[in-house]
Design a protein around this motif. Sequence first.
Motif, PDB file in Angstrom:
ATOM      1  N   THR A 179      -5.179   8.746   4.042  1.00 47.27           N
ATOM      2  CA  THR A 179      -4.015   8.299   3.277  1.00 47.27           C
ATOM      3  C   THR A 179      -4.201   8.596   1.793  1.00 47.27           C
ATOM      4  N   HIS A 180      -5.378   8.261   1.284  1.00 50.90           N
ATOM      5  CA  HIS A 180      -5.670   8.498  -0.126  1.00 50.90           C
ATOM      6  C   HIS A 180      -5.683   9.983  -0.447  1.00 50.90           C
ATOM      7  N   ARG A 181      -6.304  10.784   0.420  1.00 48.73           N
ATOM      8  CA  ARG A 181      -6.404  12.226   0.154  1.00 48.73           C
ATOM      9  C   ARG A 181      -5.027  12.895   0.215  1.00 48.73           C
ATOM     10  N   GLU A 228       0.830  -1.198   0.000  1.00 46.44           N
ATOM     11  CA  GLU A 228       0.000   0.000   0.000  1.00 46.44           C
ATOM     12  C   GLU A 228       0.867   1.251   0.000  1.00 46.44           C
ATOM     13  N   ARG A 229       0.509   2.202  -0.831  1.00 45.23           N
ATOM     14  CA  ARG A 229       1.267   3.446  -0.890  1.00 45.23           C
ATOM     15  C   ARG A 229       0.914   4.312   0.311  1.00 45.23           C
ATOM     16  N   HIS A 230       1.918   4.865   0.947  1.00 46.28           N
ATOM     17  CA  HIS A 230       1.713   5.732   2.099  1.00 46.28           C
ATOM     18  C   HIS A 230       2.282   7.110   1.806  1.00 46.28           C
ATOM     19  N   ARG A 286      -7.713   5.359   6.307  1.00 49.20           N
ATOM     20  CA  ARG A 286      -7.572   4.960   4.904  1.00 49.20           C
ATOM     21  C   ARG A 286      -7.921   6.112   3.963  1.00 49.20           C
ATOM     22  N   THR A 287      -9.007   6.819   4.282  1.00 52.46           N
ATOM     23  CA  THR A 287      -9.409   7.937   3.435  1.00 52.46           C
ATOM     24  C   THR A 287      -8.379   9.053   3.484  1.00 52.46           C
ATOM     25  N   GLU A 316       0.419  14.577  -4.889  1.00 52.82           N
ATOM     26  CA  GLU A 316       0.596  14.475  -6.330  1.00 52.82           C
ATOM     27  C   GLU A 316       0.213  15.776  -7.023  1.00 52.82           C
ATOM     28  N   LEU A 332     -13.518  13.506  -3.969  1.00 53.41           N
ATOM     29  CA  LEU A 332     -12.354  13.882  -3.163  1.00 53.41           C
ATOM     30  C   LEU A 332     -12.651  15.031  -2.207  1.00 53.41           C
ATOM     31  N   LEU A 354      -2.143  11.518  -0.439  1.00 57.70           N
ATOM     32  CA  LEU A 354      -1.414  11.133  -1.645  1.00 57.70           C
ATOM     33  C   LEU A 354      -1.857  11.969  -2.831  1.00 57.70           C
ATOM     34  N   ARG A 355      -3.166  12.138  -2.981  1.00 60.21           N
ATOM     35  CA  ARG A 355      -3.669  12.925  -4.098  1.00 60.21           C
ATOM     36  C   ARG A 355      -3.239  14.382  -3.969  1.00 60.21           C
TER      37      ARG A 355
END
Length: 358
Positions: free
Chosen positions: A346-348, A4-6, A343-344, A354, A297, A350-351
């Motif tokens: 982590t995703h936010r 999993e990407r962190h 989890r949410t 980026e 998002l 990362l976005r």
Amino acid sequence: MDTERHPSPRQTLAILSRGDAAACRDTTAQNSRFVRVFEALAALGIDAHPVIYDESFADAVRDQLLAADGVLVWVDPIHQGKTRAELDPLLRDVAAQGPWVSAHPDVILKMGVKEVLYRTRHLGWGADTHRYDSAAAFRAEFPSRLRAHGPRVLKQNRGNGGQGVWKVEALPHTNETVRVLHAQRGSRPEDIRFDELVARCEPYFGWGGCIIDQAFQPRLPDGMIRCYMSGARVAGFGHQVIKALIPPPPEGPDAPEAQPGPRIMHGPDAPPFQALRRSMEDEWTPQMMETLGIDELSLPVIWDADFLYGPPDAAGADTYVLCEINASSCFAIPEEAPAAIARTVTHRLLRSQEARSG
């Protein structure tokens, strides 16, 4: 191997809540009421720390938030007479300078206010709902609606804890007087002149801009279902027998029989709520996003939709009527929710990382 990407270890997250100078000095991740959230974030490699907000030291708070990569906000619309009138512009400014903020004040103004009940009344969770944009419109339109359709529930646009929520009933043989019951704990029914009701509601137009008017739901004694969401996915449920807008027993509003029951928490897979889960994930949340112009998002990392039971459908199955969305300060939460939040986040992050590097 964990694939999993962190987020980068250098990224940090501020968890913002309201408090005084003592809380600002003494609050840590370990003694915070959000300790389980801090633990879940740490388990995914996110460096989170508490930030306490008050208007008296707002500049110091701003500096702390600007030093973080993301901000999670838990601040009620109204708390001990204080509103978010100064906090929301601060959060907008912070978000404009780079840190990701959840829930962003502009998102709250779309989904975390009572007006969402009117704007989404066409969805499967909708009911007979109207909006009044001024005291004059309320005075002109409400009495005939009350007479024609039975008891109504008035809701100020921004509020919490039952503040500014009233059940209103017509009385026989008079148009001048109505029976009202405030949703705050300890309230009793009152028979008051309609002009007095207008006077009580008039300040709500200044703070929230409108009043929302819904049909009273007769199945209110069956309880309220709180559907906890992290982004667009269900994170759990809570069921509670509530007493707000139900007249207290003869012993009075302080009697044990007048107190709400405990909120019984359930995980997202709890069998009694799977029909509601499917509706929320597959239909109502996507439809709400389209109606309000919110992308996935931008949905809050944690929010909840409160439902009352509507009339059974033709097959005898339960239906659900939305009575509120909480997006400013959703707590307490089911035990499964901190992991969903992490989890949410982590995703936010990362976005967001980026987007900044792209």
